[in-house]
Structures are given as structure tokens and as C-alpha cells.
Design a protein around this motif. Structure first.
Motif, PDB file in Angstrom:
ATOM      1  N   SER A   1       0.822  -1.215   0.000  1.00 27.12           N
ATOM      2  CA  SER A   1       0.000   0.000   0.000  1.00 27.12           C
ATOM      3  C   SER A   1       0.854   1.263   0.000  1.00 27.12           C
ATOM      4  N   LYS A   2       2.176   1.132   0.150  1.00 26.39           N
ATOM      5  CA  LYS A   2       3.069   2.285   0.108  1.00 26.39           C
ATOM      6  C   LYS A   2       3.625   2.531  -1.293  1.00 26.39           C
ATOM      7  N   GLN A   3       3.391   1.609  -2.218  1.00 21.88           N
ATOM      8  CA  GLN A   3       3.888   1.744  -3.586  1.00 21.88           C
ATOM      9  C   GLN A   3       2.738   2.152  -4.508  1.00 21.88           C
ATOM     10  N   ALA A   4       3.080   2.798  -5.605  1.00 24.33           N
ATOM     11  CA  ALA A   4       2.055   3.281  -6.535  1.00 24.33           C
ATOM     12  C   ALA A   4       2.588   3.286  -7.953  1.00 24.33           C
TER      13      ALA A   4
ATOM     14  N   LEU B   1      -1.775   8.913  -9.595  1.00 23.86           N
ATOM     15  CA  LEU B   1      -1.138   7.802  -8.905  1.00 23.86           C
ATOM     16  C   LEU B   1      -2.161   6.723  -8.568  1.00 23.86           C
ATOM     17  N   GLN B   2      -1.750   5.482  -8.738  1.00 19.21           N
ATOM     18  CA  GLN B   2      -2.590   4.328  -8.418  1.00 19.21           C
ATOM     19  C   GLN B   2      -1.833   3.432  -7.451  1.00 19.21           C
ATOM     20  N   ARG B   3      -2.311   3.333  -6.219  1.00 15.35           N
ATOM     21  CA  ARG B   3      -1.664   2.496  -5.211  1.00 15.35           C
ATOM     22  C   ARG B   3      -1.772   1.026  -5.599  1.00 15.35           C
ATOM     23  N   LEU B   4      -0.727   0.269  -5.247  1.00 16.51           N
ATOM     24  CA  LEU B   4      -0.741  -1.163  -5.545  1.00 16.51           C
ATOM     25  C   LEU B   4      -1.600  -1.933  -4.564  1.00 16.51           C
ATOM     26  N   GLY B   5      -1.629  -1.499  -3.322  1.00 11.84           N
ATOM     27  CA  GLY B   5      -2.404  -2.186  -2.299  1.00 11.84           C
ATOM     28  C   GLY B   5      -3.300  -1.222  -1.555  1.00 11.84           C
ATOM     29  N   LYS B   6      -4.157  -1.794  -0.726  1.00 12.58           N
ATOM     30  CA  LYS B   6      -5.119  -1.003   0.033  1.00 12.58           C
ATOM     31  C   LYS B   6      -5.137  -1.496   1.470  1.00 12.58           C
TER      32      LYS B   6
ATOM     33  N   SER C   1      -5.676  -5.458   1.171  1.00 10.05           N
ATOM     34  CA  SER C   1      -6.296  -6.026  -0.022  1.00 10.05           C
ATOM     35  C   SER C   1      -5.736  -5.323  -1.245  1.00 10.05           C
ATOM     36  N   ALA C   2      -6.112  -5.844  -2.416  1.00  9.41           N
ATOM     37  CA  ALA C   2      -5.666  -5.232  -3.669  1.00  9.41           C
ATOM     38  C   ALA C   2      -6.442  -3.952  -3.934  1.00  9.41           C
ATOM     39  N   ALA C   3      -5.779  -2.972  -4.513  1.00 11.02           N
ATOM     40  CA  ALA C   3      -6.425  -1.704  -4.825  1.00 11.02           C
ATOM     41  C   ALA C   3      -7.246  -1.826  -6.100  1.00 11.02           C
ATOM     42  N   CYS C   4      -8.202  -0.924  -6.268  1.00 14.18           N
ATOM     43  CA  CYS C   4      -9.066  -0.898  -7.451  1.00 14.18           C
ATOM     44  C   CYS C   4      -8.635   0.256  -8.356  1.00 14.18           C
ATOM     45  N   GLY C   5      -8.705   0.066  -9.626  1.00 15.38           N
ATOM     46  CA  GLY C   5      -8.285   1.088 -10.575  1.00 15.38           C
ATOM     47  C   GLY C   5      -8.689   0.702 -11.983  1.00 15.38           C
TER      48      GLY C   5
END
Length: 670
Positions: free
Chosen positions: A359-362, A375-380, A392-396
Motif C-alpha cells: 500500500s506504500k507503492q504506486a 497515482l494508483q496504489r498497488l495495495g489497500k 487487499s488489492a487496490a481498485c483502478g
């Protein structure tokens, strides 16, 4: 009757007895000639020079180099250290990176202050005591508060333990400089940073280690600095045990530090400090995205914010490598300066915290037309029952296939670090220490300016826009920095500068609001829309009416404090032809040729100034057109010829080569 000896096969054919005898004689002569130098060295009493099998096994065998040439040596004084290094470029040294070394000494000093304070040890920095007296005299209340704090921490009859510069502190920091070269940085640590237990100055070059030993003796720090010749990776891999790890690891390689990062995150102690420099800015700035991915695991984009993006890519690479061993990084300070980036991070261990790394990477979606980025985060990370955190996985994705502002496509970059780049509390400590003791470093003025801008940056806003980028996109004049900052503040958004770029605009305003402000500016400074192509980003952006009415009235808080105080925020050119230096060569080979080639390439596209006499003679070879028409009134003062000379009468000029294609020639052309 005895049976004949069998014939030997050689190359699929049977050889006769005579051929076998010749081959045997040839082998004996070859082996004798190969062993003669080795035998001669043994007869003279010299060691044969074969590597130790143990060193060959662990990869620490010294590299084979030619003997050093008898070249003159240059003595350099920097900080409290005095070093000698060969002028033939056998050992790498770049004086432009003095700011890098000064900042590193300041950061490690404050890190040692924090670490040793938990053990009840106070550090004594040269120059701080006298400065503190002046500050105390100006404020008696602060003096009373400091005395109360000291009395509360100490038991009756106890004396505080102190650690001074140049002394061995048994509970102090164990420092490793993996690529020490001349040993300048390690010697400065020993002579300027208090609270150290030992400093290991390592390099794979035998010539560099010999030079380090001489410099260590020259500065009288042999009790603290221990030169070592080994491969930096193997040395760090040998210190993976918790009891053998280093508290501080400094990596400043020539080029990319990517080969050393995996070993570094394992060899640093729990909560230890990792200092990394990257000078391969062409790769990190987006000139070669595939190379950046192979080294750092991220795609770099060509962007106005490329310097901050480079910092975030390096932090992502460090955190990714640390996650493999259930460790994670916490940035203390990240600086983009000159031709390199420098990051200072602490490394911790924790399985639960490692789960939050995604969740710290994008990823970065950047429009190729107007430069708008998302920016789209990789995690949530979300809260769950019982105070737990659910990952969990991020939505985009956060964008449509085409840019909402100009209709162009998007490029995909990253992943990169999307969390804050700095620990502002720690940066404030370093800034205060440097400000109260300005005579400690030669570049204190620049350190103050850079750290002041860092404290003013918005920590939760990744990347930035630039003034020239925004105005160039819509083909209008550039607003002043105060005007654009004031418009954003009037609209209710936050805005700051960035230490990585002089014209940066870092804001939490959405891209739609930012382009509305630029549309309003385009109305105050009209753009000639008839010259714009219908498919250009400027035509499509200006074709939409702004929903936000911008106010460009200058506000008092629009001018940042560092700008008002006139601090040295951005570096001026320190010297002529400054920048990355050529790589050090064994024996100093090719150094002179490289420097000579560099001098020849300087200003190669600029024509040398022409001598006035030669220019007048050259112009006299061209006939005057106005004289032929009968309209020239200059007479003899005309710079062109009033009578066409014969080709053989023309004087020699330095321009004998005919002009190339597309180059104008004739009267009136210089």
C-alpha cells in the motif's frame, strides 16, 4: 614375437609412433616455458602471487592490477581530513560531492545522538559548546528548562557519560563504507562524528587500500578506521548475523548501487542507518526505462518531476529488497542534488509492517500531451474489527483511456514509493544542529537552504508540476511563482516548493482545478488560438470554460520563508566543466586521454570567434550588390568589394571548405 604398441587416436585419426614422440617433446617444451617465470620468482624469494583458496571461495580475492606509476600525488584538505591521492586517476575523487559528504556527517551525527541518548551517552560535537553558551545567554528561561531536564534524567551523584570526536566509544556505532576509494569519507567520520566504535573502510582495489592506509596514518585515526580489501557484497553478506551487523552502511558507488542493495539491507542492524547514493541519473530520469526496470524494478518516465521520481524509485527498490527478508525501510531524508540522488533510510524488521509495503507503492499514469499525472496504489489498507488492519488489492485505474483534459494517451510508470520522503522531525534536528554551528562544514549555507526547503514541502503530495511546463502546454506567458501560488491558496488548496526543482509547484489541488487556473491566466494574457492546431493539447484545454475563477492577487503567505530569508536553496555551478568524473582506472590508464577527449568535446558546436581583420578581408571577396545597382552610398567605407576580383586574386581565408547543404553563403552572411 611381441605385439606392436597400439597407436593413439588424435583428432579422430591414428598417429604413428614418430608423431607421438613429437607431441610429447612439444608438450615438455611448452610446460617448461610456462613454468620458468614462476620458478624464477620462487628462486628470487618473491611470493608467487597465487590467491588464497579461502579468498577465492568467498569472493574476496583482490583484483589483479598493474603496479602504480610514479605519478605526482595531490593533497586535498576537506573538513577535518587531509588526504593524498594520485593525480593519474588511479583512485576516484570528486570535489563537487563535498556537499554530499558534509550532509552525511551531519546526518550520522544526529543519528548517533539519538541512538546513544537511549543508552545514557551524550555526544560532544566540536563547536557546539560555545554556540550553546551564546544561545543560553540570550534566553535565561531556556537555560533553566535545560537544567531541570538534565537534573531529572540523572540520579544524585551520577555523571553523564560522554562521547567525543576521535575517541572509541565501546557502545558506539559500527560504520561501514563499502566503496571507500581514497578513504576520505571514513577519515572524516573518524575526525568529525562522535560516538563511533569503529569504521571499516573497504574497497576492492589494492591500490585504493594502500592509499587508504597511508591516509589513515596521515590523519592519525588508525585506532578507529580499519582499511579492508574485499568485495563489498561479500563483506556485507559475511555480516548477516545480528551480532555482526553494522549500525551505519554508506554506499557511494560509481554509477548504480543496485548490485549492493540486497547485501546492504541484510547487513545493517535493527533500526540502523543505510545511506545510498545514485549517480546514474540518466537511467533514473527516464532516458532508458527498460534499464531502470532491470536495476531498480521500476519503469522511469520522462517528466518534469523526474528528480523526485528518481528518489521514489530508489526508495521503492530498497523497500522491495528489504521485504524479501521480512524487513522494511523508513526514510529519514531524501535529497536530489547536482547530478545524483542521496537517500538516508532506517531498516527495521517486522512481518506485520512488511504487509503494508504494497500500500506504500504506486503506479504513475502520465499524459503524453499535457503532462497530467495520477497515482494508483498497488495495495489497500483498511480498518477491520478489533482494531486490526486488513490489506487487499487496490481498485483502478484512476484514469480513462484518454486524458480528460487534452485527449491524449497515458504512459505507465513505476511502481515507486508513494509515502513521505522525509522524517520532518529528524530533518529539523539536523537543520537546527547545522544552523547553530555554521562553521562546522564548508557547505553549511547550502545545507541550511536545502533542508529549509525540505521542511516546507508537502509531505503527503507525491511529484509536482513546473511553471514552464504549465505555461508551455497552453502556449502562454509564464506567470510568476507568487501569482500561481497565490491563486492556489485563494482557491483553498495547499502549495509548496520542492528542493528537487527550482520552478516546482507541489500542490494537493486536483488537475482539473490546476488547469482552470491556467485557463484564467490565459484569459489575462491572451493566447493566439488561430495558430493552434485543433489536435494540440493547448487548443483542447483552452476550448473549455473554467469552472473555477482564479484570483492572482499576491498573498503574504505565498512567499515561502526560505525564499524571504534569501537562503541558498539551489546550487550554482561550483566550477567549470563540473559534474561526474571519469571512472578510476588501474594504474591511471586512459585517464589523461579521457580528460583530453572531454576538453575537446567542450563547446564543440560553437564556432570560434573570427578575427576582425580576417573577417574584413573575407567580406571584401564578395561583390557589393548595391554597387552593381548603383545605389551604394558608402564608397570606400563599404565592407564589400566594389569591383569583382578575379578568382586567383582573392585572398586566402580560413573558410576554404564549401558550405554544406542548407547553409547560406554570399554577401551579408557572417
Amino acid at each position: 614375437m611381441p605385439s606392436p604398441a597400439p597407436r593413439t587416436r588424435f583428432g579422430g585419426q591414428r598417429l604413428p609412433r614418430m608423431s607421438r614422440a613429437r607431441i610429447g617433446l612439444w608438450l615438455r617444451l611448452t610446460l617448461r616455458s610456462a613454468c620458468s617465470p614462476y620458478r624464477a620468482r620462487c628462486m628470487e624469494g618473491q611470493p608467487p602471487g597465487l590467491p588464497n583458496p579461502a579468498e577465492m571461495e568467498n569472493g574476496t580475492a583482490p583484483r589483479e592490477e598493474e603496479p602504480a606509476s610514479e605519478a605526482q600525488e595531490t593533497t586535498v584538505t576537506e573538513g577535518a581530513a587531509k588526504i593524498a591521492f594520485p593525480s593519474s586517476n588511479e583512485v576516484f575523487y570528486n570535489p563537487v560531492q563535498e556537499f554530499n559528504r558534509d550532509l552525511t556527517c551531519a546526518v550520522i551525527t544526529e543519528f548517533a545522538r539519538v541512538q546513544l541518548a537511549a543508552k545514557g551517552i551524550q555526544i560532544k560535537v566540536p563547536g557546539e559548546k560555545d554556540v550553546q553558551k551564546v544561545v543560553v545567554d540570550l534566553s535565561e528561561q531556556e537555560e533553566e528548562k535545560a537544567e531541570l531536564k538534565e537534573g531529572a534524567n540523572l540520579a544524585p551523584g551520577d555523571q553523564p557519560r560522554t562521547a567525543a570526536v576521535g575517541e572509541i566509544c565501546e557502545e558506539g556505532l559500527r560504520v561501514l563504507e563499502g566503496l571507500a576509494a581514497s578513504g576520505l569519507r571514513s577519515i572524516r567520520f573518524a575526525r568529525e562524528v562522535p560516538g563511533l566504535h569503529s569504521v571499516v573502510a573497504n574497497d576492492a582495489s589494492a591500490r585504493a587500500v594502500d592509499l587508504m592506509c597511508r591516509n589513515v596514518q596521515l590523519n592519525g585515526v588508525a585506532h578507529l578506521v580499519h582499511p579492508r580489501q574485499a568485495d563489498a557484497r561479500m563483506l556485507m553478506y559475511q555480516h548477516q548475523k545480528a551480532s555482526e551487523r553494522f549500525d551505519v552502511i554508506d554506499l557511494d558507488p560509481y554509477g548504480s548501487p543496485a548490485p549492493f542493495l540486497d547485501a546492504a539491507v541484510q547487513a545493517v542492524s535493527e533500526g540502523g542507518l543505510l545511506c545510498v547514493t545514485c549517480t546514474d541519473m540518466a537511467v533514473l530520469a527516464g532516458n532508458s526505462g527498460e534499464t531502470c526496470y532491470s536495476k531498480y524494478g521500476a519503469m522511469a518516465l520522462k517528466s518534469r518531476a523526474c528528480h523526485e521520481m528518481a528518489l521514489r524509485i530508489v526508495l521503492h527498490s530498497l523497500d522491495l529488497r528489504a521485504n524479501c527478508y521480512q524487513r522494511f525501510v523508513v526514510p529519514l531524508l531524501s535529497v536530489s542534488a547536482d547530478f545524483y540522488v542521496r537517500v538516508f533510510v532506517r531498516v527495521f524488521t517486522g512481518q506485520a509492517k512488511v504487509k503494508a509495503s504494497a500500500s506504500k507503492q504506486a503506479l504513475v499514469f502520465q499524459c503524453v500531451g499535457c503532462g497530467t499525472f495520477h497515482l494508483q496504489r498497488l495495495g489497500k489498507a483498511s480498518g477491520a474489527s478489533g482494531g486490526r488492519v486488513k490489506f487487499s488489492a487496490a481498485c483502478g485505474p484512476p484514469v480513462a483511456p484518454e486524458c480528460e483534459h487534452c485527449g491524449q494517451r497515458h504512459q505507465l510508470g513505476g511502481p515507486l514509493w508513494a509515502e513521505p520522503l522525509h522524517d520532518l522531525d529528524f530533518v529539523g534536528r539536523v537543520l537546527e544542529a547545522v544552523s547553530t554551528n555554521p562553521g562546522r562544514f564548508h557547505t553549511s549555507e547550502r545545507i541550511r537552504g536545502v533542508l529549509s526547503v525540505i521542511t516546507e514541502e508537502l509531505p503527503d503530495v507525491p511529484l509536482y508540476y513546473t511553471l514552464d511546463q504549465l505555461s508551455r502546454t497552453i502556449r502562454c506567458s509564464t506567470p510568476s511563482l507568487l501569482q500561481l501560488r497565490s491563486a492556489l491558496l485563494h482557491a483553498g488548496f495547499r502549495v509548496s516548493l520542492s528542493h528537487a526543482c527550482k520552478n516546482a509547484v507541489k500542490t494537493d489541488a486536483p488537475s482539473s482545478a490546476l488547469w482552470d487556473i491556467m485557463r484564467c491566466w490565459g484569459k489575462e494574457c491572451p493566447v493566439r488560438r488561430e495558430r493552434l492546431s485543433e489536435t494540440s493539447p493547448a487548443f483542447r484545454i483552452l476550448g473549455v470554460e473554467p469552472r473555477l475563477q482564479a484570483d492572482f492577487t499576491i498573498r503574504e503567505d505565498a512567499n515561502p520563508s526560505s525564499r524571504q530569508r534569501g537562503l541558498k536553496r539551489f546550487q550554482a555551478n561550483p566550477e567549470a566543466n563540473w559534474g561526474p568524473r571519469p571512472r578510476a582506472r588501474p594504474g591511471g590508464k586512459a585517464a589523461g586521454k579521457a580528460m583530453e577527449r572531454s576538453r575537446l568535446h567542450q563547446n564543440k558546436r560553437k564556432e570560434p570567434a573570427e578575427d576582425p581583420v580576417q573577417r574584413a578581408a573575407r567580406l571584401k571577396t564578395f561583390p557589393c550588390k548595391r554597387f552593381k545597382e548603383g545605389t551604394c552610398q558608402r564608397g570606400e567605407q563599404c565592407c564589400y568589394a566594389h569591383s569583382s576580383p578575379a578568382p586567383e586574386d582573392r585572398p586566402d581565408t580560413p573558410y576554404q571548405n564549401p558550405p554544406g547543404p542548407g547553409v547560406a553563403s554570399g554577401p551579408g552572411v557572417d
